[in-house]
Design an enzyme around this catalytic site. Structure first.
Site, PDB file in Angstrom:
ATOM      1  N   ARG A  96     105.189  26.354  53.608  1.00 60.82           N
ATOM      2  CA  ARG A  96     103.937  26.085  52.889  1.00 60.82           C
ATOM      3  C   ARG A  96     102.776  26.874  53.470  1.00 60.82           C
ATOM      4  O   ARG A  96     101.693  26.865  52.931  1.00 60.82           O
ATOM      5  CB  ARG A  96     103.640  24.578  52.907  1.00 60.82           C
ATOM      6  N   LYS A 192      96.738  17.679  40.943  1.00 59.56           N
ATOM      7  CA  LYS A 192      96.593  17.038  42.254  1.00 59.56           C
ATOM      8  C   LYS A 192      95.539  17.737  43.089  1.00 59.56           C
ATOM      9  O   LYS A 192      95.393  18.951  43.034  1.00 59.56           O
ATOM     10  CB  LYS A 192      97.956  17.112  42.966  1.00 59.56           C
ATOM     11  N   ARG A 194      94.426  17.871  47.197  1.00 61.33           N
ATOM     12  CA  ARG A 194      94.756  17.396  48.538  1.00 61.33           C
ATOM     13  C   ARG A 194      93.464  17.129  49.307  1.00 61.33           C
ATOM     14  O   ARG A 194      92.621  18.002  49.465  1.00 61.33           O
ATOM     15  CB  ARG A 194      95.641  18.425  49.273  1.00 61.33           C
ATOM     16  N   GLY A 225     102.829  11.245  49.726  1.00 58.32           N
ATOM     17  CA  GLY A 225     101.513  11.039  49.115  1.00 58.32           C
ATOM     18  C   GLY A 225     101.435  11.632  47.712  1.00 58.32           C
ATOM     19  O   GLY A 225     100.916  10.997  46.778  1.00 58.32           O
TER      20      GLY A 225
HETATM   21  C1  R5P Z   1     103.130  21.030  47.782  1.00 61.59           C
HETATM   22  O1  R5P Z   1     102.833  22.099  47.281  1.00 61.59           O
HETATM   23  C2  R5P Z   1     104.554  20.595  47.897  1.00 61.59           C
HETATM   24  O2  R5P Z   1     105.309  21.065  46.808  1.00 61.59           O
HETATM   25  C3  R5P Z   1     104.681  19.091  48.003  1.00 61.59           C
HETATM   26  O3  R5P Z   1     104.181  18.491  46.816  1.00 61.59           O
HETATM   27  C4  R5P Z   1     103.906  18.523  49.160  1.00 61.59           C
HETATM   28  O4  R5P Z   1     103.969  19.351  50.273  1.00 61.59           O
HETATM   29  C5  R5P Z   1     104.451  17.168  49.498  1.00 61.59           C
HETATM   30  O5  R5P Z   1     103.731  16.626  50.571  1.00 61.59           O
HETATM   31  P1  R5P Z   1     103.456  15.056  50.642  1.00 61.59           P
HETATM   32  O6  R5P Z   1     104.762  14.371  50.349  1.00 61.59           O
HETATM   33  O7  R5P Z   1     102.981  14.839  52.051  1.00 61.59           O
HETATM   34  O8  R5P Z   1     102.410  14.757  49.627  1.00 61.59           O
END
Ligand code: R5P
Length: 320
Positions: A96, A192, A194, A225
């Protein structure tokens, strides 16, 4: 064709055993210890001179420990005069961090690619990279596999025509669209945002979900999340409170279990690219195995046979 040997780091020993069993080989013997100060001590217990070596190790949590262990193993095989060393990294951590989003940031996915190469890998195999363009970070052979057909097959048997495939953020739209097309279901997209490393907010929805069973598709689930917020929003918009959640990589760290183990989520489907101890397995978890996929890949690499042919019949299911 030279002799081959399969070794495992400590991140995925169960998966490595399953792969070795399918190849009808014992896992290679090695002693892996930590010195009292935490340094890694490795001893390969038999000669690997002239062999084609396959090392299975996900760089999953604890990411840095597992990454360093993989590097140490690659170095040992390289220096032990193996003919070739292939790193099988079912889950590629740091994926990521594949670009700078602001100034003065590292591109850690590229750094990891360089480290694997410097440590002695001649080839790297991975599954469903967070961003497929990471393939280009390698100047050695790189095979990018997908667990999408495995997950599609599982879902196809469970989902009716009242399903709706949902991308939990705009970054996964292409992947979710693939699922929607092969499952012949409509697509919806959640927008979404963050807020922190372990906190997100769902800000909007594109598409119709009212009365439908949501199938939320992501490449990985970390703290849960993203999924929790997405499911909450889908239900607010009238979706049935029995979502399926599917991702190739279930890291399931921190609050993931409590976020996923809710009545509104019927099942959380992941693969065994990441080994989950009992404390990181929510009750509604279903784990599909990539052992067949990786065993066949190793066998084909060893015989110089096509990897893409494995997906040829199901080309439409290859990741974007
Ligand atoms: C983000 O771009 C990824 O595809 C996932 O959605 C994300 O990294 C998931 O992280 P978490 O479960 O902590 O929200």
């Amino acid at each position: 064709m030279g002799a081959m040997a399969v070794y495992s780091g400590s991140a995925n020993e169960v998966l490595a055993q399953a792969i070795a069993a399918r190849l009808e080989l014992p896992l290679g013997a090695r002693r892996l210890h930590r010195f009292p100060d935490g340094e890694i001590n490795l001893q390969i217990e038999e000669s690997i001179r002239g062999r084609d070596i396959y090392v299975i190790q996900s760089t999953a949590p604890p990411v840095n420990e597992n990454l360093m262990e993989l590097l140490v193993m690659l170095d040992a095989f390289h220096r032990g005069s193996a003919t070739s060393v292939t790193a099988i990294v079912p889950y590629f951590g740091y994926a990521r961090q594949e670009k700078k989003t602001t100034g003065r940031e590292p591109i850690t996915a590229k750094l990891v690619a360089d480290l694997l190469t410097a440590a002695g890998a001649d080839r790297v195999v991975s599954i469903d990279l967070h961003t497929p363009a990471i393939q280009g970070f390698f100047n050695i052979g790189m095979d990018h596999l997908t667990a999408v057909p495995l997950i599609v097959d599982y879902l196809r048997d469970r989902i009716g025509s009242d399903g709706v495939v949902v991308s939990p953020d705009v970054g996964r739209v292409k992947l979710a669209d693939h699922f929607a097309r092969v499952l012949e279901l409509p697509l919806a997209i959640v927008h979404k945002n963050r807020i922190a490393a372990d906190r997100v907010e769902a800000r909007g929805l594109v598409g119709e979900v009212g009365g439908r069973v949501p199938i939320v598709i992501d490449d990985l689930i970390s703290t849960g999340g993203t999924i929790a917020e997405c499911v909450k929003m889908l239900i607010e918009y009238g979706a049935q409170p029995c979502a399926y959640v599917a991702a190739t990589h279930g890291l399931l760290v921190g609050p993931a279990c409590e976020r996923l183990e809710i009545p509104e989520i019927a099942e959380v489907i992941v693969t065994d690219t990441v080994n989950l101890p009992p404390g990181r397995r929510p009750r509604n978890l279903r784990v599909l195995s990539v052992a067949d996929l990786l065993a066949e890949t190793i066998w084909r690499l060893h015989r110089n046979e096509s990897i893409s042919a494995m997906f040829a019949e199901r080309a439409a299911l290859h990741p974007v």
